[in-house]
Design a protein around this motif. Structure first.
Motif, PDB file in Angstrom:
ATOM      1  N   VAL A   1       0.825  -1.204   0.000  1.00 41.02           N
ATOM      2  CA  VAL A   1       0.000   0.000   0.000  1.00 41.02           C
ATOM      3  C   VAL A   1       0.863   1.259   0.000  1.00 41.02           C
ATOM      4  N   LEU A   2       2.088   1.191   0.529  1.00 40.40           N
ATOM      5  CA  LEU A   2       3.004   2.329   0.449  1.00 40.40           C
ATOM      6  C   LEU A   2       3.379   2.613  -1.003  1.00 40.40           C
ATOM      7  N   ILE A   3       3.666   1.559  -1.753  1.00 38.91           N
ATOM      8  CA  ILE A   3       3.996   1.725  -3.168  1.00 38.91           C
ATOM      9  C   ILE A   3       2.812   2.322  -3.921  1.00 38.91           C
ATOM     10  N   LYS A   4       1.639   1.819  -3.626  1.00 35.51           N
ATOM     11  CA  LYS A   4       0.411   2.333  -4.246  1.00 35.51           C
ATOM     12  C   LYS A   4       0.230   3.820  -3.923  1.00 35.51           C
ATOM     13  N   ALA A   5       0.508   4.185  -2.677  1.00 41.39           N
ATOM     14  CA  ALA A   5       0.340   5.574  -2.258  1.00 41.39           C
ATOM     15  C   ALA A   5       1.326   6.495  -2.976  1.00 41.39           C
ATOM     16  N   LYS A   6       2.558   6.067  -3.079  1.00 45.86           N
ATOM     17  CA  LYS A   6       3.560   6.880  -3.779  1.00 45.86           C
ATOM     18  C   LYS A   6       3.152   7.103  -5.225  1.00 45.86           C
ATOM     19  N   GLU A   7       2.678   6.065  -5.878  1.00 49.50           N
ATOM     20  CA  GLU A   7       2.244   6.179  -7.268  1.00 49.50           C
ATOM     21  C   GLU A   7       1.046   7.121  -7.406  1.00 49.50           C
ATOM     22  N   ALA A   8       0.233   7.214  -6.360  1.00 50.25           N
ATOM     23  CA  ALA A   8      -0.946   8.085  -6.384  1.00 50.25           C
ATOM     24  C   ALA A   8      -0.615   9.541  -6.064  1.00 50.25           C
ATOM     25  N   GLY A   9       0.611   9.790  -5.599  1.00 50.04           N
ATOM     26  CA  GLY A   9       1.011  11.162  -5.306  1.00 50.04           C
ATOM     27  C   GLY A   9       1.204  11.496  -3.845  1.00 50.04           C
ATOM     28  N   VAL A  10       1.008  10.514  -2.969  1.00 54.03           N
ATOM     29  CA  VAL A  10       1.294  10.742  -1.553  1.00 54.03           C
ATOM     30  C   VAL A  10       2.801  10.874  -1.382  1.00 54.03           C
ATOM     31  N   LYS A  11       3.227  11.903  -0.680  1.00 48.96           N
ATOM     32  CA  LYS A  11       4.654  12.128  -0.452  1.00 48.96           C
ATOM     33  C   LYS A  11       5.066  11.355   0.805  1.00 48.96           C
ATOM     34  N   ILE A  12       5.979  10.399   0.627  1.00 48.36           N
ATOM     35  CA  ILE A  12       6.431   9.555   1.729  1.00 48.36           C
ATOM     36  C   ILE A  12       7.793  10.051   2.184  1.00 48.36           C
ATOM     37  N   LEU A  13       7.891  10.377   3.460  1.00 44.02           N
ATOM     38  CA  LEU A  13       9.086  10.991   4.029  1.00 44.02           C
ATOM     39  C   LEU A  13       9.628  10.145   5.170  1.00 44.02           C
ATOM     40  N   ALA A  14      10.933  10.205   5.368  1.00 44.86           N
ATOM     41  CA  ALA A  14      11.561   9.583   6.539  1.00 44.86           C
ATOM     42  C   ALA A  14      12.618  10.538   7.058  1.00 44.86           C
ATOM     43  N   ARG A  15      12.563  10.822   8.332  1.00 40.27           N
ATOM     44  CA  ARG A  15      13.524  11.726   8.971  1.00 40.27           C
ATOM     45  C   ARG A  15      14.036  11.094  10.258  1.00 40.27           C
ATOM     46  N   ASP A  16      15.332  11.208  10.470  1.00 38.90           N
ATOM     47  CA  ASP A  16      15.877  10.704  11.728  1.00 38.90           C
ATOM     48  C   ASP A  16      15.774  11.779  12.801  1.00 38.90           C
ATOM     49  N   CYS A  17      16.221  11.446  14.002  1.00 40.42           N
ATOM     50  CA  CYS A  17      16.120  12.371  15.131  1.00 40.42           C
ATOM     51  C   CYS A  17      17.411  12.396  15.922  1.00 40.42           C
ATOM     52  N   ILE A  18      17.720  13.553  16.424  1.00 43.91           N
ATOM     53  CA  ILE A  18      18.766  13.658  17.441  1.00 43.91           C
ATOM     54  C   ILE A  18      18.121  13.331  18.782  1.00 43.91           C
ATOM     55  N   ILE A  19      18.664  12.308  19.439  1.00 46.37           N
ATOM     56  CA  ILE A  19      18.096  11.826  20.704  1.00 46.37           C
ATOM     57  C   ILE A  19      19.093  12.057  21.830  1.00 46.37           C
ATOM     58  N   THR A  20      18.635  12.680  22.897  1.00 46.60           N
ATOM     59  CA  THR A  20      19.405  12.717  24.131  1.00 46.60           C
ATOM     60  C   THR A  20      18.535  12.093  25.216  1.00 46.60           C
ATOM     61  N   GLU A  21      19.037  12.043  26.416  1.00 49.79           N
ATOM     62  CA  GLU A  21      18.265  11.428  27.490  1.00 49.79           C
ATOM     63  C   GLU A  21      16.967  12.164  27.766  1.00 49.79           C
ATOM     64  N   ASN A  22      16.903  13.463  27.445  1.00 52.53           N
ATOM     65  CA  ASN A  22      15.681  14.216  27.753  1.00 52.53           C
ATOM     66  C   ASN A  22      15.144  15.036  26.577  1.00 52.53           C
ATOM     67  N   THR A  23      15.659  14.798  25.347  1.00 49.90           N
ATOM     68  CA  THR A  23      15.150  15.532  24.187  1.00 49.90           C
ATOM     69  C   THR A  23      15.033  14.632  22.967  1.00 49.90           C
ATOM     70  N   ILE A  24      14.167  15.052  22.034  1.00 47.73           N
ATOM     71  CA  ILE A  24      14.073  14.436  20.718  1.00 47.73           C
ATOM     72  C   ILE A  24      13.766  15.552  19.727  1.00 47.73           C
ATOM     73  N   ASP A  25      14.590  15.639  18.671  1.00 47.85           N
ATOM     74  CA  ASP A  25      14.421  16.675  17.664  1.00 47.85           C
ATOM     75  C   ASP A  25      14.582  16.060  16.276  1.00 47.85           C
ATOM     76  N   ILE A  26      13.574  16.265  15.420  1.00 47.10           N
ATOM     77  CA  ILE A  26      13.638  15.755  14.056  1.00 47.10           C
ATOM     78  C   ILE A  26      14.760  16.459  13.307  1.00 47.10           C
TER      79      ILE A  26
END
Length: 232
Positions: free
Chosen positions: A193-218
């Motif tokens: 269904v992800l492949i189907k969505a991409k073909e239909a025009g849905v923009k699929i994104l992946a972003r990592d995060c900087i993780i510390t013991e008390n923070t998370i930032d994309i």
């Protein structure tokens, strides 16, 4: 995003998907697990974990388990935080070039999407998925079959046909990964269904995060391999 009061502990066991037993300074404590996924590769006896102390005195558990250390990598496993981190990231200009208005938990069709984003230039729906499953620096989603996830993706396709922009954001709750791919061995239908969505025009994104013991930032964009056996 920043957590308020954190505490280090050692994981002991997980009696059920909602709670865990941990060792805090030599004392056994029952804590709430903010992720109902399997997380078997993360919650291993003897593993160092990070807790957040609740400010609700009426709760049965005093702490929430939010992070785990897997080898030398700190992984945030709080399933509630990706939406908040995404909203903060977008509001601070991390993705859209113009200033946008953001609303959370917006109903559309038979689904409720995590974010609705609007400006004079666009009207967009965004679904956010947190990713904690990692093997050999490759991250995958889901860690268990998700019919709800398939429904959300299909509704995003409908958004496109109705004239909206549609985004599916995978928030990788760690740093230093090679690429993201669907978990074909666990739920091949989700990959399809992800492949189907991409073909239909849905923009699929992946972003990592900087993780510390008390923070998370994309932070940075992560390559996406959608096709089965594709190598990024």
């Amino acid at each position: 995003m920043k957590y308020k009061r954190i505490k280090k502990a050692v994981f002991i066991s997980r009696p059920n998907r909602f709670i865990a037993e941990v060792d805090i300074d030599g004392k056994k404590e029952t804590v709430h697990v903010k992720n109902t996924g399997r997380c078997k590769e993360l919650l291993v006896p003897g593993t160092d974990v990070i807790l957040e102390e609740s400010d609700n005195p009426n709760r049965k558990t005093k702490y929430d388990l939010i992070c785990v250390k897997k080898q030398e990598r700190l992984i945030n496993m709080d399933s509630q935080v990706p939406n908040k981190a995404a909203m903060e990231w977008i509001a601070n200009g991390g993705f859209f070039p113009e200033k946008v208005k953001i609303k959370g938990e917006q109903t559309y069709g038979n689904s409720r999407f995590d974010l609705y984003i609007e400006s004079p230039m666009r009207k967009a729906f965004m679904e956010v998925k947190g990713v904690t499953l990692e093997e050999d620096n490759v991250v995958r989603f889901p860690d268990a079959p998700t019919l709800r996830g398939i429904k959300h993706v299909e509704e995003l396709i409908r958004c496109i046909s109705d004239g909206y922009e549609a985004y599916l954001l995978f928030v990788i709750q760690m740093k230093g990964v090679k690429y993201f791919e669907p978990n074909w061995s666990t739920h091949p239908e989700f990959g399809e269904v992800l492949i189907k969505a991409k073909e239909a025009g849905v923009k699929i994104l992946a972003r990592d995060c900087i993780i510390t013991e008390n923070t998370i930032d994309i932070k940075d964009e992560v390559p996406i391999c959608l096709e089965r056996n594709e190598i990024c």
